[in-house]
Design an enzyme around this catalytic site. Sequence first.
Site, mmCIF file in Angstrom:
data_model
loop_
_atom_site.group_PDB
_atom_site.id
_atom_site.type_symbol
_atom_site.label_atom_id
_atom_site.label_comp_id
_atom_site.label_asym_id
_atom_site.label_seq_id
_atom_site.Cartn_x
_atom_site.Cartn_y
_atom_site.Cartn_z
ATOM 1 N N LYS A 81 22.012 -9.833 -33.359
ATOM 2 C CA LYS A 81 21.742 -9.526 -34.765
ATOM 3 C C LYS A 81 20.732 -10.472 -35.413
ATOM 4 O O LYS A 81 20.008 -10.090 -36.335
ATOM 5 C CB LYS A 81 23.048 -9.554 -35.560
ATOM 6 C CG LYS A 81 23.917 -8.315 -35.377
ATOM 7 C CD LYS A 81 23.413 -7.166 -36.218
ATOM 8 C CE LYS A 81 24.393 -6.025 -36.270
ATOM 9 N NZ LYS A 81 23.946 -4.948 -37.177
ATOM 10 N N ASP A 128 30.482 -7.769 -40.440
ATOM 11 C CA ASP A 128 31.721 -7.990 -39.692
ATOM 12 C C ASP A 128 31.673 -9.338 -38.980
ATOM 13 O O ASP A 128 32.680 -9.824 -38.484
ATOM 14 C CB ASP A 128 31.915 -6.894 -38.638
ATOM 15 C CG ASP A 128 30.936 -7.073 -37.486
ATOM 16 O OD1 ASP A 128 31.344 -7.625 -36.445
ATOM 17 O OD2 ASP A 128 29.766 -6.710 -37.639
#
Length: 408
Positions: A81, A128
């Site tokens: 990410k 998350d």
Amino acid sequence: MMDISSFKYIANNQARKIETEHLSVPFMDQEVIGKVRSFHKRFPEYQVTPLHSLKALSRRLNVQNIWIKDESYRFGLNAFKVLGGSYAVGKYLANKLGMDISDLSFEILKSREMKERLGEITFVTATDGNHGRGIAWAASQLGQKSVVFMPKGSSNIRLNNIKKEGAEASITDLNYDDAVKLAKHYADENNGVLVQDSSWDGYEEIPTWIMQGYCTLIDETLEQIEIEGSEWPTHVFLQAGVGSFAASVLGYLITKMGKNRPITTIVEPNEAACIYKSVEVNDGNPHAVTGFMPTIMAGLACGEPSTVAWGLLRDYADMYISCPDYVSAKAMRMLGNPLPGDPRVISGESGAVGLGVLSLIREEQVLHQIASQLHINADSRILIISTEGDTDPEGYRNIVWDGMYPSF
């Protein structure tokens, strides 16, 4: 006996019919790809992540080759990410400075001169875990602040890892999409900068930058395959939350390979299959999954498709699969306990699911029709991207050691 009743799929029979001779993805052209890769190469932490060839498993599943791109090594953050988040932060700062990102690096952006020109900036996001950690790391590297909101049920280990990067972070009582709304409200009220891969009408520029940032991993992958002297993949399985990662890779492959791109399958958990639901409704528009999404694939527990990603996934993916959690759990165990000769790969819940799907459609007789529709056979060269390692080590051990979410 394996219960495959909740394993669902939709084939896109139009994916190869609506194309012109010169396919293009405006936000993912060759110039953008070059700029993104060059930006990431300037990081002191930058290294190409491993591409593993699972030769023994390929023989077992009767395909020519299975590659696993292992993003657990990315920048020491255990997930991919950070590629999107760091590039989006870089693009935002470059624009604020009135400069081209090609003329900047993180080292330049970290300088006292640049910090004085930029002033104090607070980057805000909902996550998350993996995306938020990447934003917190990027902000910290630049001497800036970050605020991170996490949905209900998020791992405390992931929360603490974000805090260790210097962020102000908390777990909310909200689902992911409502946590995104909270982050937006906070950014609006506190003059912050929202850095989110979710997108909606009026908020698409930064999510597009994030998607562009992800292309480094697939650019590396094709380069690694060329170096080993192999032909490019015939198939790729891409996991989807809001769809940004999957659309980024698909957009890159369209740009690089056009009509000869791999047959592409989008994979989601049953509890958060917003891309699948949107395709199933079949009115051309994205549709949300609402409520809480109790899947082990926390990185994919997103209810609203990205508006930037949706059109690409709708028009150019070849199949959409919604699957139960045990599919990912099985693949985590397979990768952690490989066949003799294959490398061991530590893959987290959201990283392993593509391999789980592949193994089931090759081994389970009742799912062979899916493999047939995807034209998977002994000549297939299949790419899986493990987007994370054991970002929740306790959850990883529960699955791999203790056998949670069994296949039977």
